[in-house]
Motif scaffolding. Structure first.
Motif, PDB file in Angstrom:
ATOM      1  N   GLY A 102      -2.222  -1.685   6.635  1.00  0.00           N
ATOM      2  CA  GLY A 102      -0.963  -1.329   5.315  1.00  0.00           C
ATOM      3  C   GLY A 102      -0.537   0.275   5.831  1.00  0.00           C
ATOM      4  N   ALA A 103      -1.636   1.043   6.402  1.00  0.00           N
ATOM      5  CA  ALA A 103      -1.183   2.497   6.798  1.00  0.00           C
ATOM      6  C   ALA A 103      -0.085   2.415   7.902  1.00  0.00           C
ATOM      7  N   VAL A 104      -0.246   1.465   8.745  1.00  0.00           N
ATOM      8  CA  VAL A 104       0.940   1.497   9.826  1.00  0.00           C
ATOM      9  C   VAL A 104       2.183   1.046   9.379  1.00  0.00           C
ATOM     10  N   ILE A 105       2.191   0.065   8.482  1.00  0.00           N
ATOM     11  CA  ILE A 105       3.515  -0.558   7.692  1.00  0.00           C
ATOM     12  C   ILE A 105       4.037   0.736   7.038  1.00  0.00           C
ATOM     13  N   GLN A 122       7.502   2.363   7.352  1.00  0.00           N
ATOM     14  CA  GLN A 122       8.716   2.523   6.576  1.00  0.00           C
ATOM     15  C   GLN A 122       9.039   3.821   5.881  1.00  0.00           C
ATOM     16  N   LEU A 123       8.230   4.781   5.969  1.00  0.00           N
ATOM     17  CA  LEU A 123       8.647   6.190   5.493  1.00  0.00           C
ATOM     18  C   LEU A 123       9.155   6.859   6.773  1.00  0.00           C
ATOM     19  N   GLY A 124       9.456   6.383   7.937  1.00  0.00           N
ATOM     20  CA  GLY A 124       9.974   6.875   9.057  1.00  0.00           C
ATOM     21  C   GLY A 124       9.245   8.118   9.614  1.00  0.00           C
ATOM     22  N   ALA A 125       8.029   7.725   9.808  1.00  0.00           N
ATOM     23  CA  ALA A 125       7.119   8.811  10.590  1.00  0.00           C
ATOM     24  C   ALA A 125       7.413   9.007  11.814  1.00  0.00           C
ATOM     25  N   PRO A 126       7.356  10.343  12.273  1.00  0.00           N
ATOM     26  CA  PRO A 126       7.447  10.630  13.673  1.00  0.00           C
ATOM     27  C   PRO A 126       6.787   9.447  14.650  1.00  0.00           C
ATOM     28  N   GLN A 127       7.387   8.787  15.368  1.00  0.00           N
ATOM     29  CA  GLN A 127       6.782   7.650  16.127  1.00  0.00           C
ATOM     30  C   GLN A 127       5.755   7.932  17.170  1.00  0.00           C
ATOM     31  N   ALA A 128       5.979   9.017  17.821  1.00  0.00           N
ATOM     32  CA  ALA A 128       5.087   9.494  18.867  1.00  0.00           C
ATOM     33  C   ALA A 128       3.852   9.960  18.246  1.00  0.00           C
ATOM     34  N   ARG A 129       3.963  10.446  16.787  1.00  0.00           N
ATOM     35  CA  ARG A 129       2.662  10.907  16.050  1.00  0.00           C
ATOM     36  C   ARG A 129       2.066   9.769  15.703  1.00  0.00           C
ATOM     37  N   ALA A 188      -2.524   5.807  15.617  1.00  0.00           N
ATOM     38  CA  ALA A 188      -3.112   4.491  15.830  1.00  0.00           C
ATOM     39  C   ALA A 188      -3.915   4.376  16.904  1.00  0.00           C
ATOM     40  N   PHE A 189      -3.562   4.812  18.113  1.00  0.00           N
ATOM     41  CA  PHE A 189      -4.302   4.566  19.172  1.00  0.00           C
ATOM     42  C   PHE A 189      -5.631   5.306  19.289  1.00  0.00           C
ATOM     43  N   LEU A 190      -5.761   6.470  18.479  1.00  0.00           N
ATOM     44  CA  LEU A 190      -6.937   7.118  18.308  1.00  0.00           C
ATOM     45  C   LEU A 190      -7.608   6.474  17.322  1.00  0.00           C
ATOM     46  N   PHE A 191      -7.222   5.439  16.410  1.00  0.00           N
ATOM     47  CA  PHE A 191      -7.980   4.700  15.497  1.00  0.00           C
ATOM     48  C   PHE A 191      -8.793   3.600  16.387  1.00  0.00           C
ATOM     49  N   ILE A 192      -7.836   3.143  17.173  1.00  0.00           N
ATOM     50  CA  ILE A 192      -8.507   2.119  18.063  1.00  0.00           C
ATOM     51  C   ILE A 192      -9.601   2.271  19.032  1.00  0.00           C
ATOM     52  N   VAL A 193      -9.443   3.734  19.613  1.00  0.00           N
ATOM     53  CA  VAL A 193     -10.490   4.254  20.458  1.00  0.00           C
ATOM     54  C   VAL A 193     -11.732   4.434  19.699  1.00  0.00           C
ATOM     55  N   ALA A 218     -14.609   9.589  11.041  1.00  0.00           N
ATOM     56  CA  ALA A 218     -13.523  10.038  11.818  1.00  0.00           C
ATOM     57  C   ALA A 218     -12.478   8.783  12.076  1.00  0.00           C
ATOM     58  N   GLY A 219     -12.874   7.609  12.091  1.00  0.00           N
ATOM     59  CA  GLY A 219     -11.636   6.543  12.214  1.00  0.00           C
ATOM     60  C   GLY A 219     -11.248   6.571  10.707  1.00  0.00           C
ATOM     61  N   PHE A 220     -11.806   6.668   9.568  1.00  0.00           N
ATOM     62  CA  PHE A 220     -11.290   6.663   8.278  1.00  0.00           C
ATOM     63  C   PHE A 220     -10.348   7.928   8.167  1.00  0.00           C
ATOM     64  N   LEU A 221     -10.582   8.887   8.683  1.00  0.00           N
ATOM     65  CA  LEU A 221      -9.828  10.148   8.608  1.00  0.00           C
ATOM     66  C   LEU A 221      -8.319   9.869   9.427  1.00  0.00           C
ATOM     67  N   ALA A 222      -8.668   9.290  10.513  1.00  0.00           N
ATOM     68  CA  ALA A 222      -7.630   8.816  11.523  1.00  0.00           C
ATOM     69  C   ALA A 222      -6.787   7.987  10.643  1.00  0.00           C
ATOM     70  N   ASN A 223      -7.064   7.188   9.934  1.00  0.00           N
ATOM     71  CA  ASN A 223      -6.196   5.915   9.122  1.00  0.00           C
ATOM     72  C   ASN A 223      -5.618   6.599   8.085  1.00  0.00           C
ATOM     73  N   VAL A 224      -6.173   7.605   7.298  1.00  0.00           N
ATOM     74  CA  VAL A 224      -5.499   8.295   6.318  1.00  0.00           C
ATOM     75  C   VAL A 224      -4.522   9.299   6.706  1.00  0.00           C
ATOM     76  N   ALA A 225      -4.592   9.774   7.915  1.00  0.00           N
ATOM     77  CA  ALA A 225      -3.491  10.749   8.572  1.00  0.00           C
ATOM     78  C   ALA A 225      -2.428   9.721   9.019  1.00  0.00           C
ATOM     79  N   ILE A 226      -2.605   8.533   9.434  1.00  0.00           N
ATOM     80  CA  ILE A 226      -1.749   7.377   9.715  1.00  0.00           C
ATOM     81  C   ILE A 226      -0.799   7.214   8.255  1.00  0.00           C
TER      82      ILE A 226
END
Length: 137
Positions: free
Chosen positions: A76-79, A83-90, A95-100, A123-131
């Motif tokens: 959901g966070a990625v989608i 949809q919100l037009g997030a800066p793609q690189a960020r 998302a990569f950080l979340f997987i790591v 830390a993963g939860f915070l990364a997901n919130v940041a996404i």
């Protein structure tokens, strides 16, 4: 004709969806092909067999369950970020950080390192919130 392409973040969704399967494989490793009477994997009653496991096999099964639990929020966070037009690189980096972090979490879980595992989970939860919030304007 314009072709759509997967972003790094979308590839990370695919990886995150595969992680529970990897955890199940870890839990079952070395027991497939062993007769059931000798404690081998029971494909007839796989959930019952997994529920009877102990030590690292039980923890791998727990990591599997937690990986399934983390998946909807990540997807959901990625989608939403796309949809919100997030800066793609960020978005891709987060998302990569979340997987790591999920990979580290699984390793800590299977190894029985509960305190470190909990810190990595957070830390993963915070990364997901940041996404989720990276596209907020």
């Amino acid at each position: 004709m314009q072709y759509a392409h997967f972003t790094v973040a979308y590839w990370c969704v695919l990886i995150a969806a595969i992680l529970p399967i990897v955890c199940a494989g870890i839990a079952k490793s070395g027991r497939i092909g062993v007769p059931r009477k000798q404690g081998g994997y029971d494909n007839v009653n796989p959930r019952e067999w997994l529920a009877r496991q102990t030590d690292w096999r039980a923890r791998a099964n727990g990591a599997q369950a937690n990986s399934f639990e983390a998946l909807p929020f990540f997807i959901g966070a990625v989608i939403i970020a796309h949809q919100l037009g997030a800066p793609q690189a960020r978005l891709d980096v987060l998302a990569f950080l979340f997987i790591v972090l999920r990979l580290l979490y699984i390793m800590m879980y299977v190894s029985g390192m509960a305190n470190v595992r909990s810190a990595v989970w957070f830390a993963g939860f915070l990364a997901n919130v940041a996404i989720l919030l990276v596209g907020y304007r």
